[in-house]
Design a protein around this motif. Structure first.
Motif, PDB file in Angstrom:
ATOM      1  N   ASN A 125      -5.004 -31.378 -15.727  1.00  0.00           N
ATOM      2  CA  ASN A 125      -4.451 -30.837 -16.959  1.00  0.00           C
ATOM      3  C   ASN A 125      -5.464 -29.981 -17.697  1.00  0.00           C
ATOM      4  N   LEU A 126      -6.664 -30.480 -17.720  1.00  0.00           N
ATOM      5  CA  LEU A 126      -7.706 -29.794 -18.482  1.00  0.00           C
ATOM      6  C   LEU A 126      -8.034 -28.441 -17.854  1.00  0.00           C
ATOM      7  N   LEU A 127      -8.031 -28.421 -16.536  1.00  0.00           N
ATOM      8  CA  LEU A 127      -8.497 -27.220 -15.851  1.00  0.00           C
ATOM      9  C   LEU A 127      -7.370 -26.495 -15.139  1.00  0.00           C
ATOM     10  N   LEU A 128      -6.138 -26.795 -15.553  1.00  0.00           N
ATOM     11  CA  LEU A 128      -4.974 -26.216 -14.882  1.00  0.00           C
ATOM     12  C   LEU A 128      -5.084 -24.697 -14.811  1.00  0.00           C
ATOM     13  N   GLY A 129      -4.984 -24.173 -13.602  1.00  0.00           N
ATOM     14  CA  GLY A 129      -5.050 -22.734 -13.415  1.00  0.00           C
ATOM     15  C   GLY A 129      -6.470 -22.198 -13.297  1.00  0.00           C
ATOM     16  N   ARG A 130      -7.447 -23.068 -13.572  1.00  0.00           N
ATOM     17  CA  ARG A 130      -8.837 -22.621 -13.486  1.00  0.00           C
ATOM     18  C   ARG A 130      -9.656 -23.616 -12.686  1.00  0.00           C
ATOM     19  N   GLU A 131      -8.989 -24.298 -11.763  1.00  0.00           N
ATOM     20  CA  GLU A 131      -9.674 -25.336 -11.012  1.00  0.00           C
ATOM     21  C   GLU A 131     -10.815 -24.720 -10.197  1.00  0.00           C
ATOM     22  N   PRO A 132     -11.968 -25.423 -10.150  1.00  0.00           N
ATOM     23  CA  PRO A 132     -13.048 -24.927  -9.287  1.00  0.00           C
ATOM     24  C   PRO A 132     -12.593 -24.972  -7.822  1.00  0.00           C
ATOM     25  N   ARG A 133     -12.810 -23.898  -7.102  1.00  0.00           N
ATOM     26  CA  ARG A 133     -12.328 -23.851  -5.716  1.00  0.00           C
ATOM     27  C   ARG A 133     -13.493 -23.731  -4.752  1.00  0.00           C
ATOM     28  N   GLY A 134     -13.329 -24.377  -3.634  1.00  0.00           N
ATOM     29  CA  GLY A 134     -14.332 -24.279  -2.593  1.00  0.00           C
ATOM     30  C   GLY A 134     -13.934 -23.182  -1.628  1.00  0.00           C
ATOM     31  N   ARG A 135     -14.433 -23.273  -0.405  1.00  0.00           N
ATOM     32  CA  ARG A 135     -14.063 -22.268   0.579  1.00  0.00           C
ATOM     33  C   ARG A 135     -12.579 -22.413   0.916  1.00  0.00           C
ATOM     34  N   LEU A 136     -11.980 -21.388   1.409  1.00  0.00           N
ATOM     35  CA  LEU A 136     -10.562 -21.351   1.794  1.00  0.00           C
ATOM     36  C   LEU A 136      -9.652 -21.523   0.585  1.00  0.00           C
ATOM     37  N   GLY A 137     -10.215 -21.455  -0.605  1.00  0.00           N
ATOM     38  CA  GLY A 137      -9.386 -21.548  -1.802  1.00  0.00           C
ATOM     39  C   GLY A 137      -8.862 -22.929  -2.082  1.00  0.00           C
ATOM     40  N   VAL A 138      -9.439 -23.930  -1.416  1.00  0.00           N
ATOM     41  CA  VAL A 138      -8.989 -25.288  -1.674  1.00  0.00           C
ATOM     42  C   VAL A 138      -9.697 -25.820  -2.923  1.00  0.00           C
ATOM     43  N   ILE A 139      -8.965 -26.558  -3.721  1.00  0.00           N
ATOM     44  CA  ILE A 139      -9.559 -27.078  -4.949  1.00  0.00           C
ATOM     45  C   ILE A 139     -10.673 -28.057  -4.619  1.00  0.00           C
ATOM     46  N   ASP A 140     -11.794 -27.832  -5.235  1.00  0.00           N
ATOM     47  CA  ASP A 140     -12.946 -28.720  -5.051  1.00  0.00           C
ATOM     48  C   ASP A 140     -12.807 -29.867  -6.035  1.00  0.00           C
ATOM     49  N   THR A 141     -12.216 -30.964  -5.572  1.00  0.00           N
ATOM     50  CA  THR A 141     -11.872 -32.033  -6.505  1.00  0.00           C
ATOM     51  C   THR A 141     -13.108 -32.657  -7.138  1.00  0.00           C
ATOM     52  N   ALA A 142     -14.135 -32.832  -6.366  1.00  0.00           N
ATOM     53  CA  ALA A 142     -15.331 -33.472  -6.907  1.00  0.00           C
ATOM     54  C   ALA A 142     -15.873 -32.648  -8.068  1.00  0.00           C
ATOM     55  N   ALA A 143     -15.974 -31.361  -7.865  1.00  0.00           N
ATOM     56  CA  ALA A 143     -16.483 -30.482  -8.915  1.00  0.00           C
ATOM     57  C   ALA A 143     -15.553 -30.503 -10.116  1.00  0.00           C
ATOM     58  N   MET A 144     -14.252 -30.577  -9.821  1.00  0.00           N
ATOM     59  CA  MET A 144     -13.269 -30.566 -10.904  1.00  0.00           C
ATOM     60  C   MET A 144     -13.433 -31.801 -11.788  1.00  0.00           C
ATOM     61  N   TYR A 145     -13.561 -32.970 -11.155  1.00  0.00           N
ATOM     62  CA  TYR A 145     -13.691 -34.209 -11.924  1.00  0.00           C
ATOM     63  C   TYR A 145     -14.969 -34.200 -12.750  1.00  0.00           C
ATOM     64  N   LEU A 191      -6.591 -30.027 -26.872  1.00  0.00           N
ATOM     65  CA  LEU A 191      -7.514 -29.243 -27.688  1.00  0.00           C
ATOM     66  C   LEU A 191      -8.651 -28.695 -26.823  1.00  0.00           C
ATOM     67  N   ALA A 192      -9.202 -29.580 -25.999  1.00  0.00           N
ATOM     68  CA  ALA A 192     -10.301 -29.164 -25.129  1.00  0.00           C
ATOM     69  C   ALA A 192      -9.840 -28.040 -24.213  1.00  0.00           C
ATOM     70  N   ARG A 193      -8.605 -28.188 -23.729  1.00  0.00           N
ATOM     71  CA  ARG A 193      -8.073 -27.165 -22.855  1.00  0.00           C
ATOM     72  C   ARG A 193      -7.919 -25.843 -23.620  1.00  0.00           C
ATOM     73  N   ALA A 194      -7.400 -25.951 -24.823  1.00  0.00           N
ATOM     74  CA  ALA A 194      -7.178 -24.750 -25.625  1.00  0.00           C
ATOM     75  C   ALA A 194      -8.497 -24.028 -25.885  1.00  0.00           C
ATOM     76  N   VAL A 195      -9.527 -24.812 -26.175  1.00  0.00           N
ATOM     77  CA  VAL A 195     -10.802 -24.207 -26.507  1.00  0.00           C
ATOM     78  C   VAL A 195     -11.497 -23.680 -25.264  1.00  0.00           C
ATOM     79  N   SER A 196     -11.362 -24.403 -24.176  1.00  0.00           N
ATOM     80  CA  SER A 196     -12.117 -24.027 -22.986  1.00  0.00           C
ATOM     81  C   SER A 196     -11.560 -22.773 -22.326  1.00  0.00           C
ATOM     82  N   VAL A 197     -10.365 -22.350 -22.721  1.00  0.00           N
ATOM     83  CA  VAL A 197      -9.892 -21.079 -22.177  1.00  0.00           C
ATOM     84  C   VAL A 197     -10.407 -19.911 -23.028  1.00  0.00           C
ATOM     85  N   GLU A 198     -11.579 -20.110 -23.571  1.00  0.00           N
ATOM     86  CA  GLU A 198     -12.259 -19.083 -24.357  1.00  0.00           C
ATOM     87  C   GLU A 198     -11.382 -18.575 -25.489  1.00  0.00           C
TER      88      GLU A 198
END
Lengths: 661, 321
Positions: A104-124, A157-164
């Motif tokens: 939820n926090l990073l929806l649409g801006r998830e950190p991605r690894g190679r092949l465009g797969v979401i890097d879950t560890a980095a995301m958490y 709120l965090a999401r709202a702010v973190s999208v710059e």
């Protein structure tokens, strides 16, 4: 000291927005500067949400200019606005409850690894780090819905702010937060401010505004009422701006004391004499403990007594009797017809005017003594059936309807001495109501004052069992109501005229007739088969009595004007012969003529012994209509005004009082 | 000239809503009439009593089920379980036929009521969406019926067979039963407190709750009635078949019933129940397929024409808002 001449981050210049039939915004200007928290306040329909929606790209303005970062801007969609850096946090958290906190926090801006797969560890890891800054220590892998509402709001709120975000719009962010969470939120807001972000803060809680906001803009009826520094505006002034009452005006103007006659057109002596004090006969005269209604009587009653149509008998069988008689009053011409003293309408010399029913309840007959006709009114002698204040009450119960009673104004004390018909005790619901007590006595109009969101509507709903409660109890005539049953409340004699006429009141597809008969249906038939004759009679009576303008009783109610729809709803309730009516904004959105008629009707109903709870955002209406006013703030009763204290100024002062002193 | 056009346009503008209202109220009747007329003129042997009887007997189960469906749809709900309830009733009636046809019929109808109560309770008290609640029952109850009676069972109870095949004054008994049920439902909707409450709840549930209507109880009852009627339809269909066939009896009848209700002009948004028009809707669909079959058009044609009629009906009910 922040400078106010800083270039605004987001600015509205003379914005207008029109909806079919309404001008929602009329040339409103508002400037949000970086590093400032700007409060936006106003009552219902003031245009707050419309303005927010213009800012966030939901609506396009019809006129005026929207400027963002110094240049004209037009956001086609909310997404556009968000990309540009305008984030909104709505009352209801708008996230995806089933997805993890981190997603939820990073929806649409998830950190991605190679092949465009979401890097879950980095995301958490990222999510935990961000949320820690907001005082949320939760497992970010769990679904969002497992978090408390406050924590969810922080995520939003965090999401709202973190999208710059450069602008953050908060629409009543604290409405479902615990005090501790509110503190955290304020901490975050201050941090946003210090980071140079512009914050638009919408709330009705004055304490909060003064704690966290720098600037304030007040909207009223779609127009700009005030804008400036909040610190320079004291609470009373702010409230008077919101409610549209000019303080000096209130001070200097003689208080328009409540007069039931005043609302009527008075055109010379003839008109004054025609003031109708018709008996509505809405009472349950047959109930053992009922207060026998002794509606105001006049000197010469032209139409005579209609009495109960069905003639007593079984409680449900007696169709509400209405005396169509117009009672002729020998009053003096003009408005002066009603003398005022001690909060009570006293009849003028010639004839009885507004006589509140006297005595009646047998159990307290000793207390509720009022003069049987004559004292003030000087009308005909006391009525014959049941009109006597002492004896007749419990003996002859079937004399509902108009009684040829003599005049005589009830003393205020008589109303006060009467046992309350509705006693609400400690109504409590988390975040909404806290220990609200309300007493409504027969013949009394109790006003509920307070700002939007203070819990007025909720109190009324709680009394009729339409709002689930965490605690509290409602007694009607001394007997407790079962919780959560509107049907039981109505059977006991308490009905609610809801605020939202369209959504909660009328049944648009049905006819006027069906709408009026709806609540009384079980009593308008036998063995579950409805009696058209009975329905027609009741509908005919009330359509005439309330002057409902419809082509025919079979016209769909949705085709009627707002005022007539409201009268249909009033008729629906009067047809079940209530002991108490709770009226939530009964005159909102109806034209002036219908408004006066509805107000006059409320007066008459009270005179006839009905207990009335009146909710109105129109202070004048509240002050003129109510005998006693309970002021609510943040879901609690913060003051009770009666007698001479019932003034617009006192209401506003009570609202303005600091909570916690 | 231009003025004349303007006037014509104005007249059309005034006329259009009226035409729509008329189509919505009486369109089904007109369509049935047109089809009848067409058949009288162009279909050989159409006026034979035997033909009429066949058509009516075939449409009877749909009519009975659609009556209950109309009530449910009037509350903004839907009942997908009716076909499975028919199958359950078929199973129950042969299982208890040993006690006589009447006890068996009562057990079967009670079974339908229980299923209806289950659906109604889910909708009214648990708050499950009607389509989901009754979909679950559609699947589960069909399974239950198949467990009770795994394959087709023929029976020889003369009373039950007579119920399905005898006639009074040339009119099949089951058609008479359907007619009687129509009158009863019509009475319930128009003349009883319950009927008025059903319509009110469908029209505005919040307002009905605030007006003290027993919303939950009414909703429950509506589904029970739908179950009862579906079960009765199942028994009658079984009586006519002279065999219990829980595997295929009532398959897809929920769709036919919904079609009849919709074509009859009852809006799916609730708040309005048109009983006679629902019956007409069922007759229209029956007549349509019969007509096309008689004129040697394939079944697929019937389906496509039906689709057009459904869309037209939905369009007409939409327009009035």
């Amino acid at each position: 000291m922040r400078r106010t001449d800083v270039e605004p981050m987001l600015e509205a210049r003379g914005i207008s927005k029109r909806f079919p039939g309404v001008l929602a915004l009329d040339g409103v200007s508002l400037a949000l500067r970086p590093g400032e928290v700007h409060a936006l306040v106003g009552e219902n329909g003031a245009g707050k949400s419309t303005l927010i929606k213009v800012f966030t790209g939901v609506y396009r303005p019809d006129g005026g200019e929207l400027r963002y970062r110094g240049a004209p801007a037009a956001f086609a969609t909310p997404m556009d606005a968000q990309r540009a850096g305008i984030s909104t946090i709505y009352q209801e958290v708008n996230l995806v409850p089933m997805m993890s906190v981190a997603r939820n926090l990073l929806l649409g801006r998830e950190p991605r690894g190679r092949l465009g797969v979401i890097d879950t560890a980095a995301m958490y890891e990222e999510a935990s780090r961000v949320l820690a800054g907001y005082g949320v220590a939760a497992d970010v892998r769990r679904p969002l819905r497992t978090l408390g509402v406050g924590a969810q709001q922080m995520v939003a709120l965090a999401r709202a702010v973190s999208v710059e975000a450069r602008v953050v719009v908060m629409d009543e962010p604290t409405s479902s937060l615990e005090p501790r969470e509110v503190e955290t939120l304020f901490g975050v807001i201050r941090r946003l401010r210090d980071a140079g972000i512009a914050v638009l803060y919408v709330s009705h809680r004055l304490d909060e505004l003064y704690q966290v906001c720098d600037q304030v803009t007040v909207l009223r009826d779609g127009r700009l009422a005030h804008t400036g520094r909040l610190a320079e505006l004291d609470r009373l002034r702010l409230i008077s701006l919101m409610l549209g009452r000019d303080l000096s005006d209130v001070r200097t103007r003689g208080l328009t004391r409540f007069s039931r006659i005043r609302h009527r057109p008075t055109d010379g002596a003839a008109a004054a004499a025609r003031v109708g004090a018709q008996g509505l006969g809405i009472h349950r005269g047959d109930a053992p403990e009922a207060n026998t209604p002794t509606p105001s009587g006049g000197a010469s009653s032209r139409g005579g007594t209609l009495g109960a149509v069905d003639g007593g008998g079984e409680r449900d069988d007696a169709v509400s009797a209405v005396a169509p008689a117009r009672v002729a009053l020998g009053g003096e011409p003009g408005e002066g017809a009603a003398g005022v003293s001690d909060g009570t309408v006293v009849a003028p010399g010639g004839g009885a005017a507004a006589a509140r029913p006297r005595g009646g309840v047998s159990t307290e007959a000793g207390v509720a003594v009022a003069s049987p006709g004559g004292e003030a009114g000087g009308g005909a002698g006391a009525g014959e059936h049941g009109a006597g204040p002492l004896g007749g009450a419990s003996t002859d119960a079937s004399t509902t309807g108009a009684v040829e009673a003599g005049g005589g104004a009830a003393e205020h004390g008589a109303v006060e001495g009467r046992a309350p018909v509705v006693q609400a005790r400690g109504l409590t619901r988390r975040h909404v109501l806290s220990a609200v007590d309300v007493d409504i006595r027969p013949g009394e109009v109790v006003g509920l004052g307070g700002l939007l969101g203070a819990g007025r509507t909720e109190t009324a709903k709680a009394i009729v069992g339409a709002l689930p409660l965490d605690g509290g109890q409602v007694l009607v005539a001394g007997a407790p109501l079962p919780k959560g049953s509107t049907a039981a409340a109505i059977r006991a004699g308490v009905s609610l005229l809801p605020e939202d006429r369209k959504a909660e009141g009328i049944i648009p597809a049905l006819s006027v007739r069906e709408n009026i008969a709806l609540a009384a249906l079980p009593s308008l038939g036998r063995a579950g088969v409805v009696s058209d004759t009975k329905i027609d009679r009741v509908v005919e009576i009330f359509m005439r009595r309330l002057r409902i303008k419809a082509a025919s009783p079979h016209q769909p109610v949705s085709e009627l004007s707002g005022g007539n729809q409201q009268k249909v709803l009033l008729a629906r309730w009067l047809a079940v012969r209530p002991r108490a009516l709770l009226l939530d904004e009964p005159t909102r959105g109806i034209d002036v003529g219908a408004k006066a008629e509805v107000q006059a009707l409320i007066d008459e109903l009270a005179e006839e012994g009905l207990g009335v709870l009146l909710i109105s955002s129109d202070l004048e209406e509240l002050v003129e209509g109510a005998d006693r006013i309970l002021v609510l703030r943040e879901g609690a009763v913060v003051g009770e005004l009666s007698g001479d204290e019932v003034t617009e100024e006192r209401i506003m002062a009570t609202i303005a009082e600091q909570s916690d002193g | 000239m231009a003025e004349l056009t303007a006037r014509t346009q104005a007249r059309v503008a005034v006329l259009k809503p009226r035409v729509f209202a008329w189509v919505q109220d009486y369109g089904v009747y007109a369509a049935v009439l047109v089809l009848l007329l067409f058949n009288v003129l162009f279909t050989p042997h159409f006026l034979d009593a035997a033909n009429f009887r066949t058509q009516l007997v075939q449409v009877t189960p749909i009519v009975i089920v659609a009556l209950g469906m109309a009530l449910v749809i009037g509350t903004q709900g839907i009942d997908l379980s009716v076909g499975s309830v028919m199958a359950l009733a078929a199973a129950l009636v042969v299982m208890y036929l040993g006690y006589g046809w009447l006890p068996a019929l009562i057990v079967a109808v009670l079974g339908g009521a229980v299923v209806g109560a289950a659906g109604g309770a889910l909708v009214a008290y648990v708050g499950v969406q009607p389509i989901v609640a009754t979909l679950a029952l559609l699947v589960g109850v069909r399974g239950l019926a198949n467990v009770l009676v795994p394959q087709l069972v023929e029976f020889r109870n003369p009373d039950l067979i007579a119920l399905g095949s005898s006639s009074v004054a040339g009119i099949p008994v089951i058609v008479l039963i359907a007619a009687a049920l129509t009158v009863i439902v019509l009475f319930v909707v128009r003349r009883t407190t319950f009927g008025r409450q059903v319509v009110a709840i469908g029209g505005n549930r919040t307002a009905s709750e605030l007006s003290g209507l027993p919303v939950k109880r009414v909703l429950l009852t509506v589904y029970v009635i739908s179950g009862l009627l579906a079960a009765l339809a199942g028994v009658l269909a079984t009586a006519r078949l002279q065999a219990s066939d829980p595997t295929s009896l009532g398959l897809f009848i929920e769709l036919s019933a919904i079609t009849a209700v919709v074509v009859g002009g009852t809006p799916l948004t609730g708040g309005r129940i048109r009983v006679l028009s629902t019956v007409m809707g069922a007759l229209l669909m029956q007549l349509l397929s019969a007509t096309l079959i008689k004129h040697n058009l394939p079944q697929s044609w019937t389906q496509m024409v039906q689709a057009v009629i459904i869309l037209a009906a939905v369009y007409a009910t939409r327009e009035r808002r």
